[in-house]
Design an enzyme around this catalytic site. Structure first.
Site, PDB file in Angstrom:
ATOM      1  N   GLU A  25      48.834  28.177  66.964  1.00  0.00           N
ATOM      2  CA  GLU A  25      48.982  26.797  67.445  1.00  0.00           C
ATOM      3  C   GLU A  25      50.353  26.525  68.035  1.00  0.00           C
ATOM      4  OE1 GLU A  25      46.937  23.742  66.696  1.00  0.00           O
ATOM      5  OE2 GLU A  25      45.279  25.154  66.490  1.00  0.00           O
ATOM      6  N   ARG A  27      54.685  28.110  68.749  1.00  0.00           N
ATOM      7  CA  ARG A  27      55.722  29.145  68.727  1.00  0.00           C
ATOM      8  C   ARG A  27      56.935  28.543  68.036  1.00  0.00           C
ATOM      9  NH1 ARG A  27      53.322  30.996  73.893  1.00  0.00           N
ATOM     10  NH2 ARG A  27      53.978  29.105  74.953  1.00  0.00           N
ATOM     11  N   VAL A  28      57.620  29.378  67.236  1.00  0.00           N
ATOM     12  CA  VAL A  28      58.819  28.899  66.536  1.00  0.00           C
ATOM     13  C   VAL A  28      60.018  29.691  67.041  1.00  0.00           C
ATOM     14  CG1 VAL A  28      59.904  28.495  64.284  1.00  0.00           C
ATOM     15  CG2 VAL A  28      57.422  28.303  64.499  1.00  0.00           C
ATOM     16  N   ASP A 146      49.108  22.209  54.150  1.00  0.00           N
ATOM     17  CA  ASP A 146      49.227  23.670  54.196  1.00  0.00           C
ATOM     18  C   ASP A 146      50.272  24.138  53.178  1.00  0.00           C
ATOM     19  OD1 ASP A 146      48.887  26.295  55.048  1.00  0.00           O
ATOM     20  OD2 ASP A 146      50.228  26.109  56.767  1.00  0.00           O
TER      21      ASP A 146
HETATM   22  P1  AMP Z   1      56.513  27.539  60.401  1.00  0.00           P
HETATM   23  O1  AMP Z   1      55.520  27.955  61.425  1.00  0.00           O
HETATM   24  O2  AMP Z   1      56.992  26.116  60.568  1.00  0.00           O
HETATM   25  O3  AMP Z   1      56.032  27.847  58.997  1.00  0.00           O
HETATM   26  O4  AMP Z   1      57.823  28.478  60.587  1.00  0.00           O
HETATM   27  C1  AMP Z   1      57.759  29.890  60.564  1.00  0.00           C
HETATM   28  C2  AMP Z   1      58.907  30.477  59.760  1.00  0.00           C
HETATM   29  O5  AMP Z   1      60.154  30.073  60.317  1.00  0.00           O
HETATM   30  C3  AMP Z   1      58.943  29.996  58.302  1.00  0.00           C
HETATM   31  O6  AMP Z   1      58.175  30.791  57.437  1.00  0.00           O
HETATM   32  C4  AMP Z   1      60.406  30.062  57.952  1.00  0.00           C
HETATM   33  O7  AMP Z   1      60.761  31.358  57.508  1.00  0.00           O
HETATM   34  C5  AMP Z   1      61.076  29.773  59.289  1.00  0.00           C
HETATM   35  N1  AMP Z   1      61.442  28.363  59.391  1.00  0.00           N
HETATM   36  C6  AMP Z   1      60.678  27.331  59.839  1.00  0.00           C
HETATM   37  N2  AMP Z   1      61.335  26.171  59.799  1.00  0.00           N
HETATM   38  C7  AMP Z   1      62.563  26.461  59.329  1.00  0.00           C
HETATM   39  C8  AMP Z   1      63.739  25.700  59.083  1.00  0.00           C
HETATM   40  N3  AMP Z   1      63.764  24.386  59.326  1.00  0.00           N
HETATM   41  N4  AMP Z   1      64.824  26.345  58.616  1.00  0.00           N
HETATM   42  C9  AMP Z   1      64.808  27.673  58.384  1.00  0.00           C
HETATM   43  N5  AMP Z   1      63.743  28.452  58.603  1.00  0.00           N
HETATM   44  C10 AMP Z   1      62.636  27.870  59.065  1.00  0.00           C
END
Ligand code: AMP
Length: 239
Positions: A25, A27-28, A146
């Protein structure tokens, strides 16, 4: 690089920062925004969906994610600061919780490194803290959607020396006062918790005990959790 208030600058900005996760869904990315360590979550268009429906759904999820984070932070529940939101490209710029590890990794390491001792004892305080924070979140009528141990980060405290528990990934969250929704939220966590961390039934019970003790509204939620568990069991017996 600065992000100007137009939709051309943002894709260029994203190309220059590090992609850390490519999900179904979103990209991070990890980078720097206005000099601050930043996580950018970009919801991209889903080509299998009708464009108008896709736009509507993506917009709604972005709004819900930001709303839930703000609601939690307002109530004193740790969640990343929202730095910037772009509703054209569906990007959320969030505080990067620098130097944190996921609760998932922390539990796994603790279990590995304490083969002689009972690991649950070393994790008791964490389970209690998780239960208390989730009770507080549910009291604010935020349903995470989730809950897993990967969506909770542990950050070493600055002044108090205490570790802080930070909730992340509110992408499937919504606002609801219904005990059923909160019960399902806890059921999702229970399933994820017990399948990710073997032999942690007693530890999860401690989490639930702390949850129940922290919220006046918890009785109805735990009752719903029991019902959902029963439904799940019946379903798995039928096949
Ligand atoms: P998400 O798809 O939001 O779960 O993000 C993927 C991964 O990025 C997570 O499992 C964390 O390891 C890392 N991550 C996401 N948001 C943060 C944040 N605000 N600070 C640090 N790491 C993050």
């Amino acid at each position: 690089m600065a992000v100007e208030g137009n939709s051309v600058a943002l894709p260029q900005f994203l190309k220059k920062i590090e992609l850390i996760k490519q999900g179904a869904e979103a990209r991070v990315y990890r980078g720097s925004f206005l000099g601050k360590p930043t996580i950018v979550k970009e919801r991209f268009p889903k080509l299998y969906r009708h464009p108008l429906l896709d736009e509507k759904l993506t917009h709604r999820r972005t709004v819900q994610e930001v709303r839930s984070i703000l609601r939690c932070r307002k109530a004193g529940i740790s969640a990343p600061v929202v730095y910037f939101v772009d509703y054209t490209s569906h990007c959320i710029f969030l505080e990067d919780i620098v130097g944190s590890i996921t609760v998932r990794d922390h539990i796994a390491f603790t279990q590995l490194s304490s083969a002689q001792k009972i690991p649950e004892e070393r994790l008791d305080q964490l389970a209690k803290k998780m239960g208390q924070i989730l009770a507080k979140m549910h009291d604010e009528d935020v349903v995470h959607g989730d809950l897993t141990t990967s969506n909770m980060l542990l950050k070493a405290g600055t002044e108090s020396g205490e570790t802080e528990l930070v909730l992340i990934d509110f992408g499937l969250s919504y606002i609801s006062a219904l005990p059923e929704d909160k019960g399902v939220d806890m059921y999702v966590l229970e399933k994820a918790f017990l399948s990710t961390h073997p032999n942690t039934e007693a530890l999860f019970e401690k989490l639930l005990k702390a949850y129940a003790a922290s919220s006046k509204k918890s009785h109805a939620v735990i009752k719903k959790l029991d019902e959902v568990r029963l439904r799940g069991r019946k379903r798995s017996m039928v096949g």
